[in-house]
Design an enzyme around this catalytic site. Structure first.
Site, PDB file in Angstrom:
ATOM      1  N   GLY A  41       0.798  -1.390  -0.045  1.00  0.00           N
ATOM      2  CA  GLY A  41      -0.102  -0.161  -0.046  1.00  0.00           C
ATOM      3  C   GLY A  41       0.794   1.365  -0.135  1.00  0.00           C
ATOM      4  N   GLY A  93      -0.222   4.464   0.401  1.00  0.00           N
ATOM      5  CA  GLY A  93      -1.265   5.577   0.870  1.00  0.00           C
ATOM      6  C   GLY A  93      -0.174   6.423   1.836  1.00  0.00           C
ATOM      7  CG  PHE A  94      -1.662  10.094   3.456  1.00  0.00           C
ATOM      8  CD1 PHE A  94      -1.070  11.001   3.156  1.00  0.00           C
ATOM      9  CD2 PHE A  94      -3.078  10.017   3.275  1.00  0.00           C
ATOM     10  CE1 PHE A  94      -1.565  12.003   2.632  1.00  0.00           C
ATOM     11  CE2 PHE A  94      -3.849  10.937   2.623  1.00  0.00           C
ATOM     12  CZ  PHE A  94      -2.910  12.068   2.242  1.00  0.00           C
ATOM     13  CB  VAL A  97      -1.506  -7.653  -1.760  1.00  0.00           C
ATOM     14  CG1 VAL A  97      -1.397  -8.747  -0.617  1.00  0.00           C
ATOM     15  CG2 VAL A  97       0.054  -7.099  -1.962  1.00  0.00           C
ATOM     16  CD  GLU A 112     -13.551  18.230   3.368  1.00  0.00           C
ATOM     17  OE1 GLU A 112     -12.579  18.730   3.981  1.00  0.00           O
ATOM     18  OE2 GLU A 112     -13.336  17.111   2.633  1.00  0.00           O
ATOM     19  CB  ALA A 147      -3.706  11.777   6.145  1.00  0.00           C
TER      20      ALA A 147
END
Lengths: 449, 449
Positions: free
Chosen positions: A12, A14-15, A81, A174, A319
């Site tokens: 992964g 991501g952050f 994966v 948002e 995050a």
């Protein structure tokens, strides 16, 4: 690819995964980073792609550009994966790779869930997780206005100009705010037969308030701000059904083809792969060193991890949590590698959280300090630009924001994708075109000119 | 939508149609502009989207943003025209509209043709006409490198790292140059198992030179520059076949899944709709006032028009020709509307043409003046930025170019679209995910939280 060499593997980008990878790259320890996509995505701004304010390349960077394997000991693998063999220490991928790990960092993140109604609801209420999701939603929103402009059926027009966002978390708030701004400002004067300002934007939330991760009065403030932007906020309104006609609530039905899902997140199935203890959302329970019980070579971080703070409360799926955990897991591995003493247990440093509402307001919480309003919104913008990966993205996002703030224009209002020309069926046209192609064929002499 | 009111109708919002629309909008005469897309596309830079240098929103603007119907008398219709009834003066659309015209401007442009092999060749050799085409090519190119990185089969790797561009016109030359730059500079150090610099980029042209619209020595110069960039240029090489294995020429076969078609353009079928005289490429023959024979209320402009210059030579299919013709057709209609004297016959003012080759060279022809090299390339950049519609696009393109020129990075190197995660089959993974969703379901209480 069968790789028998033991190595550090990160699943992964991501952050969390990217933060671990950067720390490992600096330490010079070789590792492999696997992600199903070729880019790292700045998720917090994804709703701005869905609402046409930013372009995909503004909020995404190629993983290879962040960690150039030619300059580091990183190997980047674009693959998905689908299992982990903890006994043989192998990571299995859909592409057929079997990679042996010495230490493993699992950072596979979360995914949307429709609470058991995935098959029935998902086709009618797309969620917002990937760039493709965002482009799909952008296409649906812009096409709804185009179709409303051409239809003469007032009922259909009303349905096309109704937008429902489900879920009152930061993404839902948002998105609803940005949709209202799109309809009531950006598109306001751009149609002849419809008035986009009359579009109905509804935000639906099962609980009694929005932004429930914040103090209650900030949620109330957000509702007030949303209503001023023209959003109908329905709280205490659990969804009963979603289908091709729209959304059904306890006391009413809203007819629309435009339903967007920002509620209900669960962890990706890494807990199953590991056979580890899981929290009720499927996230892997980890100890103070981010390891699942019984493992000393596996770290689980970010949204797929269920870690606790010093008071025993679960850490939020944010995050900054993922980033700090990624860095910590990498430091654990580096310490092991160099036989250094283990770091002290992981502790999250909370710098605060923020959510924005439309074009001039935001709410934020920094420890005991709370902020809201225009100043909070400026701060939100500055923080998000600062955390974007890559100088080019920062510059591009700032220009896009400044431009659309000054002019109300949105820079990325393009309808692309499979539906593009498919206003209705295209069979007749393509038939005509093919016919002509064939008649012209006889006239052509050379093959490749 | 059935509209019995007579009105000016423009079909197509390319360079020609948009130019006519702008002139009409300024004059205050109401009109309807129909396009199958919601955006005007700056075609000359489309290859830069396909090669990841620019984002789609850099080179496209929403038609409604250029001609806001709230501020002009324009009506914008996103629909696809599939016929014209010249007797009843009706434009038919796939969406079911029947629109009555007083005056009609046909600006439907050109489309790629595979010389009678559309069904067999097109699936294996995508062409570059729309943003979706460009994103499709970008995905294929970037995925080819990702797959080459993971395969252990040297034959497959070689095939994946071979790229064939067919057609030595400006688009083919520019695309081949940009692909070479991508492989040999941008991606050079970003892989572990492959060396992208060893990628093979082949440009195939049936004639004996490239850029045959320019003087011969400029074509030779382009070949030399391309070869220095690492492109294999094969001239005098007509294509015999394209299939899933690659491209077959007279004397050899090139095995690759990456074949891109930049050869063979014909007009869209407007000539058939009008029942007008056509040139051999299907373009409508028009008189000195851009009207097909027998019509005084229909103007055909741009790539779908076959107009002649004062010496009787056909005008090239270029953006400036289309723009000047669009403006002329609008002026004809304005004169008629106000009962003013007709303009003098259309005459193309040739300001010159340019084509670029990779990152520091271009060729250009301005009447008798010829330019080439670095200065020509700077000029090419300036001209293209100047002609982009919209200040925001200009700024964004300039920043992207400057950025990638200085760093060799490409800002839009994202793999998106249906293939994204589909490195191979995903059935197994999604099955696992769905399974987990179901087990988690029981644990969830509220429906929309």
């Amino acid at each position: 690819m069968d790789d028998a060499t033991e190595q550090v593997i990160i699943i992964g980008a991501g952050f969390g995964g990217l933060s671990a990878a950067k720390r490992l790259a600096r330490s010079g320890i070789p590792f492999t980073l696997i992600d199903k996509r070729n880019h790292h995505l700045f998720q917090p701004l994804l709703y701005q792609v869905a609402t046409a304010a930013l372009a995909p390349s503004d909020i995404a960077v190629p993983i290879r550009a962040v960690l150039p394997p030619g300059k580091t000991d990183a190997q980047i693998l674009m693959d998905r994966v689908d299992g982990i063999n903890t006994e043989k220490k192998l990571v299995h991928t859909v592409g057929g790779a079997r990679l042996r790990y010495s230490n493993l960092i699992v950072a596979t993140g979360a995914q949307y869930t429709y609470f058991g109604n995935d098959d029935a609801w998902a086709p009618h209420a797309p969620s917002l997780k990937s760039l493709d999701d965002a482009l799909n939603i952008r296409r649906r929103v812009l096409l709804a206005f185009e179709r409303a402009e051409t239809t003469e059926d007032p009922q259909l027009r009303k349905r096309l100009m109704t937008f429902v966002v489900i879920g009152g978390g930061p993404t839902g708030v948002e998105t609803a705010g940005a949709l209202a701004e799109l309809a009531k400002a950006t598109l306001a004067r751009e149609f002849k037969n419809i008035d986009p300002r009359s579009a109905r934007v509804v935000l639906i939330e099962a609980m009694d308030n929005v932004l429930t991760a914040y103090p209650e009065h900030l949620g109330r403030y957000a509702i007030d701000k949303l209503e001023r932007l023209g959003v109908e906020v329905m709280t205490g309104a659990p969804v009963k059904a979603i289908d091709g006609h729209g959304v059904t609530l306890d006391d009413q039905a809203i007819e629309t083809p435009n339903v967007f899902w920002c509620a209900g997140v669960i962890a990706t199935p890494a807990g199953e792969w590991l056979g580890a203890d899981m929290a009720k959302n499927g996230a892997v329970e980890v100890d103070a060193f981010l390891r699942p019980k019984g493992f000393d070579d596996v770290y689980v971080i970010g949204d797929v991890s269920s870690a606790k703070d010093k008071d025993g409360n679960p850490l939020a799926a944010l995050a900054p949590v993922a980033k700090q955990q990624g860095d910590f897991a990498a430091r654990m591995i580096i310490a092991k590698h160099h036989s250094l003493p283990e770091p002290t247990p992981f502790r999250y440093r909370d710098w605060g959280t923020m959510a924005t509402i439309g074009r001039s307001a935001a709410v934020g919480k920094f420890g005991r300090l709370e902020v809201r309003g225009f100043f909070a919104w400026l701060l939100w913008g500055a923080v998000h630009v600062a955390y974007l990966v890559g100088f080019r993205n920062r510059l591009s996002v700032m220009i896009n924001w400044l431009w659309s703030w000054l002019t109300y224009h949105k820079g990325a209002r393009l309808i692309t994708g499979p539906d593009e020309a498919d206003v209705q069926s295209l069979d007749s046209t393509t038939a005509v075109e093919k016919e002509l192609d064939k008649t012209v064929t006889n006239l052509e002499e050379s093959v490749a000119r």
